[in-house]
Design a protein around this motif. Sequence first.
Motif, PDB file in Angstrom:
ATOM      1  N   PHE A  22       0.845  -1.200   0.000  1.00  0.00           N
ATOM      2  CA  PHE A  22       0.000   0.000   0.000  1.00  0.00           C
ATOM      3  C   PHE A  22       0.881   1.252   0.000  1.00  0.00           C
ATOM      4  CE2 PHE A  22      -1.873   3.430   2.544  1.00  0.00           C
ATOM      5  CZ  PHE A  22      -3.041   3.690   1.843  1.00  0.00           C
ATOM      6  N   TYR A  23       1.844   1.324   0.926  1.00  0.00           N
ATOM      7  CA  TYR A  23       2.691   2.511   1.004  1.00  0.00           C
ATOM      8  C   TYR A  23       3.646   2.623  -0.190  1.00  0.00           C
ATOM      9  CZ  TYR A  23       0.833   4.058   5.411  1.00  0.00           C
ATOM     10  OH  TYR A  23      -0.007   4.540   6.383  1.00  0.00           O
ATOM     11  N   ARG A  24       4.060   1.497  -0.771  1.00  0.00           N
ATOM     12  CA  ARG A  24       4.885   1.572  -1.989  1.00  0.00           C
ATOM     13  C   ARG A  24       4.073   2.195  -3.117  1.00  0.00           C
ATOM     14  NH1 ARG A  24       4.943  -1.168  -6.277  1.00  0.00           N
ATOM     15  NH2 ARG A  24       3.923  -2.989  -5.408  1.00  0.00           N
ATOM     16  N   ALA A  25       2.801   1.834  -3.219  1.00  0.00           N
ATOM     17  CA  ALA A  25       1.938   2.417  -4.258  1.00  0.00           C
ATOM     18  C   ALA A  25       1.727   3.909  -4.026  1.00  0.00           C
ATOM     19  CB  ALA A  25       0.597   1.691  -4.301  1.00  0.00           C
ATOM     20  N   VAL A  26       1.698   4.329  -2.767  1.00  0.00           N
ATOM     21  CA  VAL A  26       1.502   5.746  -2.443  1.00  0.00           C
ATOM     22  C   VAL A  26       2.790   6.538  -2.610  1.00  0.00           C
ATOM     23  CG1 VAL A  26       0.933   7.375  -0.572  1.00  0.00           C
ATOM     24  CG2 VAL A  26      -0.426   5.297  -0.854  1.00  0.00           C
ATOM     25  N   LEU A  27       3.922   6.005  -2.130  1.00  0.00           N
ATOM     26  CA  LEU A  27       5.175   6.768  -2.052  1.00  0.00           C
ATOM     27  C   LEU A  27       6.247   6.359  -3.061  1.00  0.00           C
ATOM     28  CD1 LEU A  27       5.504   6.694   1.837  1.00  0.00           C
ATOM     29  CD2 LEU A  27       4.820   8.658   0.427  1.00  0.00           C
ATOM     30  N   GLY A  28       6.090   5.214  -3.702  1.00  0.00           N
ATOM     31  CA  GLY A  28       7.146   4.704  -4.564  1.00  0.00           C
ATOM     32  C   GLY A  28       8.180   3.972  -3.729  1.00  0.00           C
ATOM     33  N   GLY A  29       9.240   3.532  -4.362  1.00  0.00           N
ATOM     34  CA  GLY A  29      10.328   2.883  -3.643  1.00  0.00           C
ATOM     35  C   GLY A  29      10.379   1.387  -3.845  1.00  0.00           C
ATOM     36  N   ALA A  83      -4.812  12.996  -5.140  1.00  0.00           N
ATOM     37  CA  ALA A  83      -4.172  12.075  -4.196  1.00  0.00           C
ATOM     38  C   ALA A  83      -5.222  11.320  -3.386  1.00  0.00           C
ATOM     39  CB  ALA A  83      -3.227  12.837  -3.278  1.00  0.00           C
ATOM     40  N   GLN A  84      -6.295  12.010  -3.003  1.00  0.00           N
ATOM     41  CA  GLN A  84      -7.366  11.353  -2.254  1.00  0.00           C
ATOM     42  C   GLN A  84      -7.986  10.227  -3.076  1.00  0.00           C
ATOM     43  OE1 GLN A  84     -10.302  13.549   0.138  1.00  0.00           O
ATOM     44  NE2 GLN A  84     -11.834  12.698  -1.246  1.00  0.00           N
ATOM     45  N   GLU A  85      -8.305  10.491  -4.321  1.00  0.00           N
ATOM     46  CA  GLU A  85      -8.880   9.446  -5.188  1.00  0.00           C
ATOM     47  C   GLU A  85      -7.959   8.229  -5.251  1.00  0.00           C
ATOM     48  OE1 GLU A  85      -9.844  10.849  -9.110  1.00  0.00           O
ATOM     49  OE2 GLU A  85     -10.914  12.594  -8.329  1.00  0.00           O
ATOM     50  N   GLU A  86      -6.670   8.471  -5.362  1.00  0.00           N
ATOM     51  CA  GLU A  86      -5.712   7.375  -5.516  1.00  0.00           C
ATOM     52  C   GLU A  86      -5.557   6.566  -4.241  1.00  0.00           C
ATOM     53  OE1 GLU A  86      -2.102   8.847  -7.317  1.00  0.00           O
ATOM     54  OE2 GLU A  86      -3.216   9.707  -8.995  1.00  0.00           O
ATOM     55  N   VAL A  87      -5.457   7.225  -3.066  1.00  0.00           N
ATOM     56  CA  VAL A  87      -5.293   6.439  -1.832  1.00  0.00           C
ATOM     57  C   VAL A  87      -6.570   5.678  -1.492  1.00  0.00           C
ATOM     58  CG1 VAL A  87      -3.429   7.890  -0.920  1.00  0.00           C
ATOM     59  CG2 VAL A  87      -5.790   8.325  -0.180  1.00  0.00           C
ATOM     60  N   LEU A  88      -7.733   6.264  -1.800  1.00  0.00           N
ATOM     61  CA  LEU A  88      -8.984   5.542  -1.568  1.00  0.00           C
ATOM     62  C   LEU A  88      -9.068   4.310  -2.472  1.00  0.00           C
ATOM     63  CD1 LEU A  88     -11.517   8.485  -1.130  1.00  0.00           C
ATOM     64  CD2 LEU A  88     -10.484   7.057   0.668  1.00  0.00           C
ATOM     65  N   ALA A  89      -8.628   4.439  -3.715  1.00  0.00           N
ATOM     66  CA  ALA A  89      -8.625   3.306  -4.637  1.00  0.00           C
ATOM     67  C   ALA A  89      -7.673   2.203  -4.173  1.00  0.00           C
ATOM     68  CB  ALA A  89      -8.248   3.768  -6.049  1.00  0.00           C
ATOM     69  N   LEU A  90      -6.633   2.579  -3.429  1.00  0.00           N
ATOM     70  CA  LEU A  90      -5.676   1.599  -2.911  1.00  0.00           C
ATOM     71  C   LEU A  90      -6.150   0.934  -1.625  1.00  0.00           C
ATOM     72  CD1 LEU A  90      -2.384   3.604  -3.499  1.00  0.00           C
ATOM     73  CD2 LEU A  90      -3.063   1.481  -4.646  1.00  0.00           C
ATOM     74  N   GLY A  91      -7.253   1.408  -1.055  1.00  0.00           N
ATOM     75  CA  GLY A  91      -7.779   0.772   0.149  1.00  0.00           C
ATOM     76  C   GLY A  91      -7.755   1.622   1.402  1.00  0.00           C
ATOM     77  N   ALA A  92      -7.377   2.896   1.299  1.00  0.00           N
ATOM     78  CA  ALA A  92      -7.424   3.777   2.468  1.00  0.00           C
ATOM     79  C   ALA A  92      -8.879   4.047   2.837  1.00  0.00           C
ATOM     80  CB  ALA A  92      -6.707   5.094   2.170  1.00  0.00           C
ATOM     81  N   THR A  93      -9.111   4.374   4.104  1.00  0.00           N
ATOM     82  CA  THR A  93     -10.434   4.710   4.610  1.00  0.00           C
ATOM     83  C   THR A  93     -10.430   6.167   5.039  1.00  0.00           C
ATOM     84  OG1 THR A  93     -10.684   2.469   5.462  1.00  0.00           O
ATOM     85  CG2 THR A  93     -12.152   4.144   6.385  1.00  0.00           C
TER      86      THR A  93
END
Length: 122
Positions: A22-29, A83-93
Amino acid sequence: MPIATYALVALDCPDPPALAGFYRAVLGGEVKKYDDWYDLYVPGGTRIAFQRVPDHRPPEWPRGDRNSQQAHLDLDVTDIDRAQEEVLALGATPLDLDDQGGERRFRVYADPAGHPFCLCLP
């Protein structure tokens, strides 16, 4: 002279590879595995670790009567709506999206393991 240098933040969770992803998708790395411990090496040199805790109880935000916030991450973004759309799509609440008419420059979410994090405008 400082006593120490910063190394990492470690987050307890029930599923380290999933939370690291999840965090790799958000931050890269790059994610590296060490037994039940996963490290995410973020571009720029920062490292976040994820360790398996089978009976993990997610923090409560903003209340702390059952479990304190424990920790949270602030992540700077240039376009908070995208950014909100993307983190929600990744499973953030979403936890607190009230930006008070644009006056407040952050929004609060929980990652898939329940840890609070903020998307912030610099």
